[in-house]
Each structure stands twice: as structure tokens, then as C-alpha cells.
Design a protein around this motif. Sequence first.
Motif, PDB file in Angstrom:
ATOM      1  N   ASN A  91      52.541  32.365  33.297  1.00 58.67           N
ATOM      2  CA  ASN A  91      51.629  32.108  32.179  1.00 58.67           C
ATOM      3  C   ASN A  91      50.991  30.736  32.355  1.00 58.67           C
ATOM      4  OD1 ASN A  91      50.254  31.823  29.799  1.00 58.67           O
ATOM      5  ND2 ASN A  91      51.990  32.302  28.458  1.00 58.67           N
ATOM      6  N   GLY A  92      49.766  30.731  32.878  1.00 62.41           N
ATOM      7  CA  GLY A  92      49.017  29.488  33.010  1.00 62.41           C
ATOM      8  C   GLY A  92      47.798  29.457  32.124  1.00 62.41           C
ATOM      9  N   ALA A  93      47.755  30.331  31.123  1.00 61.44           N
ATOM     10  CA  ALA A  93      46.617  30.396  30.201  1.00 61.44           C
ATOM     11  C   ALA A  93      46.823  29.375  29.090  1.00 61.44           C
ATOM     12  CB  ALA A  93      46.492  31.800  29.626  1.00 61.44           C
ATOM     13  N   GLU A  94      46.363  28.187  29.328  1.00 56.99           N
ATOM     14  CA  GLU A  94      46.622  27.049  28.429  1.00 56.99           C
ATOM     15  C   GLU A  94      45.458  26.896  27.449  1.00 56.99           C
ATOM     16  OE1 GLU A  94      48.800  22.882  29.396  1.00 56.99           O
ATOM     17  OE2 GLU A  94      47.008  23.335  30.544  1.00 56.99           O
ATOM     18  N   GLY A  95      45.571  27.545  26.282  1.00 52.92           N
ATOM     19  CA  GLY A  95      44.497  27.465  25.298  1.00 52.92           C
ATOM     20  C   GLY A  95      44.629  26.318  24.330  1.00 52.92           C
ATOM     21  N   GLY A 134      43.279  30.458  32.619  1.00 54.34           N
ATOM     22  CA  GLY A 134      42.138  30.424  31.722  1.00 54.34           C
ATOM     23  C   GLY A 134      40.833  30.549  32.495  1.00 54.34           C
ATOM     24  N   ALA A 135      39.909  31.332  31.960  1.00 53.21           N
ATOM     25  CA  ALA A 135      38.593  31.451  32.591  1.00 53.21           C
ATOM     26  C   ALA A 135      37.916  30.092  32.627  1.00 53.21           C
ATOM     27  CB  ALA A 135      37.733  32.451  31.818  1.00 53.21           C
ATOM     28  N   ASP A 136      37.281  29.776  33.740  1.00 55.60           N
ATOM     29  CA  ASP A 136      36.586  28.505  33.958  1.00 55.60           C
ATOM     30  C   ASP A 136      37.538  27.315  34.020  1.00 55.60           C
ATOM     31  OD1 ASP A 136      34.063  29.790  33.931  1.00 55.60           O
ATOM     32  OD2 ASP A 136      34.037  29.722  31.746  1.00 55.60           O
ATOM     33  N   SER A 137      38.841  27.571  34.189  1.00 54.15           N
ATOM     34  CA  SER A 137      39.801  26.483  34.352  1.00 54.15           C
ATOM     35  C   SER A 137      40.002  26.223  35.842  1.00 54.15           C
ATOM     36  CB  SER A 137      41.145  26.851  33.717  1.00 54.15           C
ATOM     37  OG  SER A 137      41.808  27.840  34.502  1.00 54.15           O
ATOM     38  N   PRO A 138      40.608  25.085  36.212  1.00 50.25           N
ATOM     39  CA  PRO A 138      40.847  24.812  37.631  1.00 50.25           C
ATOM     40  C   PRO A 138      41.666  25.894  38.329  1.00 50.25           C
ATOM     41  CG  PRO A 138      41.257  22.853  36.311  1.00 50.25           C
ATOM     42  CD  PRO A 138      41.056  23.982  35.356  1.00 50.25           C
ATOM     43  N   GLY A 139      42.575  26.536  37.596  1.00 49.93           N
ATOM     44  CA  GLY A 139      43.410  27.558  38.205  1.00 49.93           C
ATOM     45  C   GLY A 139      42.636  28.755  38.718  1.00 49.93           C
ATOM     46  N   GLU A 140      41.456  29.002  38.161  1.00 48.62           N
ATOM     47  CA  GLU A 140      40.650  30.140  38.592  1.00 48.62           C
ATOM     48  C   GLU A 140      40.238  29.998  40.052  1.00 48.62           C
ATOM     49  OE1 GLU A 140      36.771  32.690  37.030  1.00 48.62           O
ATOM     50  OE2 GLU A 140      37.322  30.802  36.060  1.00 48.62           O
ATOM     51  N   ILE A 141      40.114  28.753  40.523  1.00 47.11           N
ATOM     52  CA  ILE A 141      39.767  28.487  41.924  1.00 47.11           C
ATOM     53  C   ILE A 141      41.015  28.192  42.745  1.00 47.11           C
ATOM     54  CG2 ILE A 141      38.506  26.937  43.465  1.00 47.11           C
ATOM     55  CD1 ILE A 141      36.560  26.445  41.144  1.00 47.11           C
ATOM     56  N   SER A 142      41.896  27.356  42.191  1.00 39.71           N
ATOM     57  CA  SER A 142      43.016  26.832  42.952  1.00 39.71           C
ATOM     58  C   SER A 142      44.073  27.889  43.273  1.00 39.71           C
ATOM     59  CB  SER A 142      43.662  25.668  42.178  1.00 39.71           C
ATOM     60  OG  SER A 142      44.756  25.133  42.864  1.00 39.71           O
TER      61      SER A 142
END
Length: 493
Positions: A91-95, A134-142
Motif C-alpha cells: 500500500n503506497g497510495a498516500e492520500g 498514487g496517480a501522478d506520484s513519484p511511485g508511478e515512475i519509480s
Amino acid sequence: MKNVPLELPEVRWLGTARLTAGLDHRQRLDLAAHTRTHPPLPPSDRDELLALAEALALSGRGGAGFPFARKARATLATADRTGTAPVIVVNGAEGEPASAKDKMLLARVPHLVLDGACLAADAFGAEEIVVGVGADSPGEISVPAALAERELPCPARTVCLPERFVAGESGALIRGVNGLPVAPAPLKARAAKGAAGGVRRRPTLLSNAETWAQLALAARLGPDAYASVGTAAEPGTILLTVNRPGTDALVVEAPTGTRLGPVLDACGLQPGAGVLVGGYHGAWLRPWDAVDAPLSRTGLVALGGTLGAGAIVTLPDDTCPVGETAQVAAWLATESTGQCGPCKRGLSEAAEALAMLATGAAGPAVLEDARGALSVAQAGGACSHPDGTARFLLSALDVFSEDVDAHLSGPGCGRRVRGVLPLPRAKGARLEVDWSRCTGHGLCAVLAPDLIRLGPHGYPTSATIPVAPWQEHGARRAVNQCPALAVRLQHRG
């Protein structure tokens, strides 16, 4: 990853860096840098990994603090009973607007998080690893870049979720992975049981990104070395997000049990009028309590606080605490999904009452109504959003009671609202009342009771009202049927 811009939260550490090791020299640890920084990950079988987690009392770092080993055993029991391989979910969806620790982990040390997930997947015979970001978060690329660099014990994928506060709730995340609306399930279902609560109805072991990184550290260090810092009950380190007015937040790694005062000093901050610990599902501490507050779950509970996901915000003396709280209350109310009574009525009513209080338009009865609405919100919700929001708002009314009294007895505390409590850029919809047209008919409050409250003279109490997606139908009815054409629905973002 070359030439790809990433939003990389700055890190600091008190004592020895563990989760943040290597970040003093590099912005991001790719697989080569990761293997130079951390020793090889020793293999662990099922029983060894469970015993390690139990020996360290490893708990979830997403806010609830549920014991990892207990959750894993429940997942494996279902897998054994049904003959179905489990699914591992990160769970990396940090809202949470005040939290950046998971963004930092997934952006800067993604392999440490993946180490923990892969270790469990291998030991537990998992069918798949899913990383929610999260969409558009750094995790989306990394994260996809990190997955492509390494060998995996099973298939793995990244799922992007909308940037909403409730998107990180475990049930909402799993619904999103399953292709359903990203909202908490109306009826609570345990992911470990599979069926309606798991990914593709499989038994699912879901933990926060930091939890998986901590598991990887523990496997490398062993229980004794891991427990050489922290407290006896909560060994190891914690990640804190320390928010600074007017600039970016810092992610700080510190031994569990560290006093809050030294953490604030290291970030150049003072306690000010009060300190929020645990983010917008946390609680406020008075300045004199905050300085010596131990940053552990048990230590903060003794002070009436909660560690939550480790988000910390100080409130400067030159801003209005009531106005700041009212802004966050309005945002939290619109972030709900409106599926249950505590969110649908309690949070919106409390937010409206606090908005009135901030402008000096509320009497004692309105404040008592707000307290009553929040008390009701503390039980029976489909998820923890109403409970956490109520804790945050009730603690604000308590810690800033002198300012509340000033707003009840006159025009207020005399300080402007600087907007220091972090919130995302305004978007969505809002209702706007045109006072030059409004005749106090009151029909709008009948058509949209979750949005509009009337004052003692029959006029709406607010001129601008945030509208959640689930409230738009009522908002449009109020706009279309207002006899004076005094209500407009505006969309932002």
C-alpha cells in the motif's frame, strides 16, 4: 530512470540511518546502489519469517498499527484452507496531504520496499505482488523501473489509484486493484479472508510501504541488531513527515521513542500554538506536552494522541487555529464517499459548524451541535475516516479552546488564516451563494440538506460550500430549483 524528473522528498535522520541509508550520497538508489548499500537479503521460510515479525512485534506503519504477523497468519490460514496462493499487496497510495514518507520510500529507495514484499512472496508462495501507488506520484515512475531491474519470485505489477484521502484505506485500495470504484467497501471485509475482501477473491496480505521496508531491514539485521534502537515494546526506527510552513516537508528517520522536541529542533521548528501528530486522522498536542512527547504508539496514547502514519505539523502563533481547522474540516468532509451516516451527515455538519465558528457567526449551540455530530461520527462508519476526522477536530476544539471562546464571544482571535495546514490544490466543485439575489426562501437547504444549513434568519450560513462527488446531485437540484437563481455550482481544477 535517466532524465526522468521525480519529486524526491528531502530526508534527514537522527542517529543511524536505516531506511534512509545511502541517501546522503544519492537521490535515488537503483538496484546497483541498493546492493552496495544493503547486504544480501537472506532467504527465509514461512515459519522463520513469521517468527521474526512476532519477535519484533512488527506492526503496520500506515496508521492502524495492526500486528504484521497476526495479519500474515490469518492470510496463510485462508490460503491453506482453500488451497489458494495468497496475493501480496504494497500500500503506497498516500492520500494524506501531510504525509510524504511512502512517496519518499517508493521514489528514492523502492528496492527496500520490494525486498520485503518479495521476501514474503517467496516464503508464503504468493501468486502475485501488487504495488498500489498514487496517480501522478513519484511511485508511478519509480516502482515499475525498479521491478524491471530485479528478479522476482512471482509476477508483479503496479496499480495507480486516484489522489484521494480514502484511496489509501485498505478496502478502497483492493477495490481499485479489482477494477471497482476506489472507495471503502460498504460492508467491511477482511483481505486475509479472500472472498469479497481480497484481490480477485484471493487471500491477500496487504501492508503499508514502510512496513515492507522494515521487514526487509529486520531480515538482514536479525532481531537483536534490529532491536538495538527504539523501545523495548516498539523496536527499530520510524519515518516521520515533518511539515514546514511555506516550504516542502522533510522525511525524518528516528529511533522509536525519540522525543518530539529534538525532531522539531532538527527541522528548525518551534511547537508554536500546538503540534499535530498523526496527520488529519491524528490529534493535536499542546506545546508544553509536545516537546517531551515520546514518538511511539504507546507513548502518544498516554498523552491522548496517536502516532498514525507519523505526519507532524506545527501551528505557528501568527495564524488562526479555528480558521485553519475549519479549512481542513471542509476538505475532509468532501473527501468522504458518503456511503454511511457518520460521513454523510456528521462530517459535513461539523465542517459547516466550524466554518461558522471561524467567521464569528456561531453561538454555543452551533458548537455543541458540532461536538455532537463528531461524537456520532466516531462509531459505525464503513471505514476509519469518520473516526479519524472526529479525533482530529475534537482535539483541535480542546487544545485551542481559548481561541474557540474568542470566536464564540466576538469577531474572533484577530489573526488571519495563513493556510499553513497542508492541503492539495483546490479542485472539484463548490456551491456559491449570490447574496444580491438570495431572498432566504430556504428551498436549497431542503433539496441539499447535506450541503446547506440555514442561519437563524433563514439564509445559508456560508457563501461558498465545497461539494463532494456524491453531493453533486443535491447541489444541482438546489441550483436548478432556487426561485431567486441565487445559487451557482462552480467547478475547479
